[in-house]
Design a protein around this motif. Structure first.
Motif, short mmCIF file in Angstrom:
data_model
loop_
_atom_site.label_atom_id
_atom_site.label_comp_id
_atom_site.label_asym_id
_atom_site.label_seq_id
_atom_site.Cartn_x
_atom_site.Cartn_y
_atom_site.Cartn_z
N PRO A 1 -3.46 -3.74 -5.55
CA PRO A 1 -2.74 -4.18 -4.36
C PRO A 1 -1.23 -4.37 -4.53
CG PRO A 1 -3.89 -6.03 -5.32
CD PRO A 1 -4.29 -4.83 -6.12
N ASP A 2 -0.70 -4.37 -5.76
CA ASP A 2 0.75 -4.42 -5.99
C ASP A 2 1.39 -5.50 -5.12
OD1 ASP A 2 3.25 -3.76 -6.95
OD2 ASP A 2 3.59 -2.21 -5.45
N ARG A 3 0.97 -6.74 -5.30
CA ARG A 3 1.42 -7.85 -4.43
C ARG A 3 2.90 -8.15 -4.65
NH1 ARG A 3 -2.87 -9.56 -1.81
NH2 ARG A 3 -4.93 -9.20 -2.75
N LEU B 1 0.85 -1.19 0.00
CA LEU B 1 0.00 0.00 0.00
C LEU B 1 0.89 1.24 0.00
CD1 LEU B 1 -2.92 1.17 0.31
CD2 LEU B 1 -2.57 1.06 2.78
N SER B 2 0.80 2.04 -1.07
CA SER B 2 1.74 3.15 -1.26
C SER B 2 1.12 4.51 -0.95
CB SER B 2 2.26 3.16 -2.70
OG SER B 2 3.02 2.00 -2.97
N ASP B 3 1.87 5.30 -0.19
CA ASP B 3 1.50 6.69 0.07
C ASP B 3 1.87 7.53 -1.15
OD1 ASP B 3 1.08 9.07 2.13
OD2 ASP B 3 2.93 9.47 1.04
N ASP C 1 -1.03 -5.31 4.79
CA ASP C 1 -0.30 -4.51 3.81
C ASP C 1 1.12 -4.20 4.26
OD1 ASP C 1 -2.52 -4.26 2.11
OD2 ASP C 1 -3.29 -2.56 3.27
N LEU C 2 2.00 -4.18 3.28
CA LEU C 2 3.33 -3.60 3.46
C LEU C 2 3.19 -2.12 3.12
CD1 LEU C 2 6.36 -4.24 3.98
CD2 LEU C 2 6.61 -4.47 1.50
N ILE C 3 3.43 -1.27 4.10
CA ILE C 3 3.22 0.17 3.91
C ILE C 3 4.45 0.76 3.22
CG2 ILE C 3 2.59 2.32 5.03
CD1 ILE C 3 0.56 0.03 5.35
N HIS C 4 4.20 1.54 2.17
CA HIS C 4 5.26 2.01 1.28
C HIS C 4 5.21 3.54 1.16
CE1 HIS C 4 7.09 1.76 -3.05
NE2 HIS C 4 8.04 1.88 -2.14
N ARG D 1 -1.63 10.65 0.93
CA ARG D 1 -2.77 9.74 1.03
C ARG D 1 -2.42 8.42 0.35
NH1 ARG D 1 -8.55 12.13 -0.44
NH2 ARG D 1 -7.93 13.35 1.38
N PHE D 2 -2.95 7.32 0.88
CA PHE D 2 -2.66 6.02 0.31
C PHE D 2 -3.50 5.77 -0.94
CE2 PHE D 2 -1.36 5.22 4.77
CZ PHE D 2 -0.04 4.90 4.51
N LEU D 3 -2.86 5.26 -1.97
CA LEU D 3 -3.55 4.89 -3.21
C LEU D 3 -4.11 3.48 -3.05
CD1 LEU D 3 -0.96 6.18 -5.85
CD2 LEU D 3 -3.03 7.34 -5.04
#
Length: 263
Positions: A126-128, A111-113, A162-165, A117-119
């Motif tokens: 989800p960009d797994r 999950l990318s900031d 989620d892996l926070i990015h 804000r997160f997209l």
């Protein structure tokens, strides 16, 4: 089941602390630094990480080296701009308590900031990614040094959470990073014998935009989704242009000064 965390870093003093804090459940943390000139190394060592120095020669090679230095066979690989979210943390601990249950590795969403804000839509989510794995059954294999990925011999299972990015500090950094990645991919494809066609220059960027913005719902992320979709399309355009130039014998970048650290 013992678990090692592996991170590569270069001048990440503003982000490395949060990354390491999210990995406190791991039995060890290995940080491979490529010559940081800020406080990255000092912060990592103060937080208990084992820091190793290695000149940067590619993202895949750097990550492969980090995995090789780990004390344990099960590894969790992160970049310094990533953090393990609370739900993902719980999922990893549950899988670990079950002895990883015959899996070779685990995949989870990232999950990318983006500008505060997160997209949650489009090409961004989800960009797994496959980051938790048994190094005895694979790892950072192959020759591609950018957009590197783990491959394993065995079953890969999903994990919730989620892996926070936090990929970009500014638009300027995103533009520079995108251009660098486009050049590296163009050079990789050219070396493998791939060539650009006019359709790559004209149609591929348009398709990337409309696929992410409309078909995958990027518009639901508001103006951030619009800007992100455009920037991803521009990456495809830059890569195609650079590949086109390479096949006509043209330079796409000036060589860096001797001894210059990676960007």
């Amino acid at each position: 089941m013992p678990l090692s965390a592996c991170i590569i870093a270069f001048n990440e003093a503003d982000r490395i602390g949060d990354c390491l804090a999210s990995l406190s459940f791991c039995d060890e943390i290995v940080v491979v630094d490529s010559g940081s000139t800020d406080a990255t190394v000092r912060i990592a060592e103060a937080m208990g990480a084992r820091v190793l120095q290695r000149p940067f020669d590619g993202f895949r090679s750097q990550k492969h080296f980090a995995v090789e230095q780990a004390a344990h066979d099960w590894v969790l690989c992160l970049d310094a701009d990533e953090r393990v979210g609370a739900q993902l943390h719980a999922s990893i601990q549950a899988a670990r308590a079950a002895g990883f249950d015959g899996a070779a590795g685990y995949r989870f969403a990232r999950l990318s900031d983006y500008f505060g804000r997160f997209l949650r839509h489009g090409n961004a989510y989800p960009d797994r990614v496959l980051r938790l794995f048994d190094r005895r059954r694979g790892g950072w294999r192959g020759q591609r040094e950018v957009h590197e990925a783990v491959s394993l011999d065995g079953p890969v299972r999903p994990l919730a959470g989620d892996l926070i990015h936090y990929p970009y500090r500014s638009l300027e950094q995103q533009v520079a990073k995108t251009q660098r990645y486009a050049r590296m991919m163009a050079e990789h494809e050219f070396a493998r014998g791939r060539r650009a066609r006019w359709s790559k220059l004209v149609l591929a960027p348009a398709w990337r935009f409309w696929r992410g913005y409309l078909l995958r719902g990027g518009f639901l992320d508001g103006w951030r989704g619009l800007v992100y979709a455009y920037m991803r399309a521009n990456y495809v355009r830059q890569k195609a242009i650079m590949l086109w130039l390479l096949q006509y014998g043209q330079a796409v970048a000036e060589p860096p000064p001797a001894g210059d650290p990676p960007a």
